[in-house]
Write an enzyme that holds these catalytic residues in place. Structure first.
Site, PDB file in Angstrom:
ATOM      1  NE  ARG A  30      31.411  24.784  46.808  1.00 56.53           N
ATOM      2  CZ  ARG A  30      30.249  24.840  47.473  1.00 56.53           C
ATOM      3  NH1 ARG A  30      29.610  25.992  47.558  1.00 56.53           N
ATOM      4  NH2 ARG A  30      29.756  23.766  48.072  1.00 56.53           N
ATOM      5  CG  ASP A  31      31.397  33.139  40.592  1.00 54.09           C
ATOM      6  OD1 ASP A  31      30.526  33.461  39.776  1.00 54.09           O
ATOM      7  OD2 ASP A  31      32.518  33.704  40.664  1.00 54.09           O
ATOM      8  CG  ASN A  88      23.925  39.417  35.580  1.00 56.88           C
ATOM      9  OD1 ASN A  88      23.042  40.045  36.162  1.00 56.88           O
ATOM     10  ND2 ASN A  88      25.028  39.013  36.184  1.00 56.88           N
ATOM     11  CD  GLU A  96      32.073  39.608  34.624  1.00 55.24           C
ATOM     12  OE1 GLU A  96      32.609  38.519  34.907  1.00 55.24           O
ATOM     13  OE2 GLU A  96      32.073  40.583  35.387  1.00 55.24           O
ATOM     14  CB  VAL A  97      30.547  33.738  31.060  1.00 59.45           C
ATOM     15  CG1 VAL A  97      30.720  32.429  30.318  1.00 59.45           C
ATOM     16  CG2 VAL A  97      31.799  34.060  31.882  1.00 59.45           C
ATOM     17  CG  HIS A 101      26.093  32.333  34.027  1.00 59.75           C
ATOM     18  ND1 HIS A 101      26.421  32.754  32.765  1.00 59.75           N
ATOM     19  CD2 HIS A 101      26.403  33.341  34.864  1.00 59.75           C
ATOM     20  CE1 HIS A 101      26.928  33.976  32.832  1.00 59.75           C
ATOM     21  NE2 HIS A 101      26.909  34.361  34.099  1.00 59.75           N
ATOM     22  CG  MET A 102      20.079  30.720  38.671  1.00 59.29           C
ATOM     23  SD  MET A 102      18.862  29.418  39.005  1.00 59.29           S
ATOM     24  CE  MET A 102      17.592  29.837  37.819  1.00 59.29           C
ATOM     25  CG  HIS A 103      25.283  34.680  39.268  1.00 60.57           C
ATOM     26  ND1 HIS A 103      26.624  34.902  39.488  1.00 60.57           N
ATOM     27  CD2 HIS A 103      25.038  35.086  37.984  1.00 60.57           C
ATOM     28  CE1 HIS A 103      27.168  35.427  38.391  1.00 60.57           C
ATOM     29  NE2 HIS A 103      26.226  35.548  37.469  1.00 60.57           N
TER      30      HIS A 103
HETATM   31  P1  AMP Z   1      28.147  37.081  34.681  1.00 62.17           P
HETATM   32  O1  AMP Z   1      28.737  38.439  34.983  1.00 62.17           O
HETATM   33  O2  AMP Z   1      26.710  36.981  35.072  1.00 62.17           O
HETATM   34  O3  AMP Z   1      28.399  36.670  33.252  1.00 62.17           O
HETATM   35  O4  AMP Z   1      28.894  36.072  35.637  1.00 62.17           O
HETATM   36  C1  AMP Z   1      30.049  35.390  35.258  1.00 62.17           C
HETATM   37  C2  AMP Z   1      30.586  34.737  36.509  1.00 62.17           C
HETATM   38  O5  AMP Z   1      31.485  33.707  36.135  1.00 62.17           O
HETATM   39  C3  AMP Z   1      31.359  35.691  37.439  1.00 62.17           C
HETATM   40  O6  AMP Z   1      30.721  35.716  38.717  1.00 62.17           O
HETATM   41  C4  AMP Z   1      32.752  35.063  37.494  1.00 62.17           C
HETATM   42  O7  AMP Z   1      33.348  35.178  38.768  1.00 62.17           O
HETATM   43  C5  AMP Z   1      32.473  33.620  37.122  1.00 62.17           C
HETATM   44  N1  AMP Z   1      33.568  32.887  36.532  1.00 62.17           N
HETATM   45  C6  AMP Z   1      34.411  33.290  35.557  1.00 62.17           C
HETATM   46  N2  AMP Z   1      35.285  32.323  35.250  1.00 62.17           N
HETATM   47  C7  AMP Z   1      34.992  31.264  36.058  1.00 62.17           C
HETATM   48  C8  AMP Z   1      35.552  29.956  36.228  1.00 62.17           C
HETATM   49  N3  AMP Z   1      36.575  29.527  35.498  1.00 62.17           N
HETATM   50  N4  AMP Z   1      34.998  29.149  37.164  1.00 62.17           N
HETATM   51  C9  AMP Z   1      33.967  29.574  37.917  1.00 62.17           C
HETATM   52  N5  AMP Z   1      33.398  30.793  37.804  1.00 62.17           N
HETATM   53  C10 AMP Z   1      33.902  31.633  36.879  1.00 62.17           C
END
Ligand code: AMP
Length: 117
Positions: A30-31, A88, A96-97, A101-103
């Site tokens: 879960r996010d 993204n 961001e990461v 990853h697929m949301h």
């Molecule tokens: P993106 O902007 O597509 O890279 O999405 C990164 C997602 O990772 C965001 O929706 C964050 O809320 C989520 N996220 C960051 N750190 C964590 C974590 N430790 N556990 C779960 N989700 C995370």
């Protein structure tokens, strides 16, 4: 390749997460900052930084992300109403990461896909 992304540490259970699924190819959790009642991230266990880094050998894991998304959407009870899958890529995509990853987002009407203009 670095084994040191935040999500790789979650995959290896070195840092805690609310994990909902794991197999030999993908992990889902879960996010931490959900944008909707259901907001799950599905990641390949292998570190692939961005969509721009995808190779043909990754197709099995990337396809598995979709079958797991379908399963989790059903498990969450959001399959009939529908949901959104988002991947993204880099700065303009809002990534961001840097571990693909697929949301999986749903549980309420999500509105238009994005603002136009
Ligand atoms: P993106 O902007 O597509 O890279 O999405 C990164 C997602 O990772 C965001 O929706 C964050 O809320 C989520 N996220 C960051 N750190 C964590 C974590 N430790 N556990 C779960 N989700 C995370």
């Amino acid at each position: 390749m670095s084994d040191d992304t935040l999500f790789a540490k979650i995959v290896r259970k070195e840092i805690p997460s609310d994990m909902v699924y794991q197999d030999d190819l993908v992990t889902a959790f879960r996010d931490i900052s959900p944008a909707a009642p259901t907001h799950i991230l599905i990641v390949p266990n292998k570190i692939i930084p961005t969509v721009d880094d995808v190779e043909a050998e990754d197709e099995l894991a990337l396809g598995r992300m979709f079958t797991v998304a379908k399963k989790l959407a059903r498990d969450e009870g959001i399959a009939a109403d529908g949901y959104r899958l988002i991947v993204n890529c880099r700065d303009h995509g809002g990534q961001e990461v840097y571990h693909i990853h697929m949301h999986l987002v749903g549980g309420r009407p999500l509105g238009p896909m994005m603002r136009r203009g």
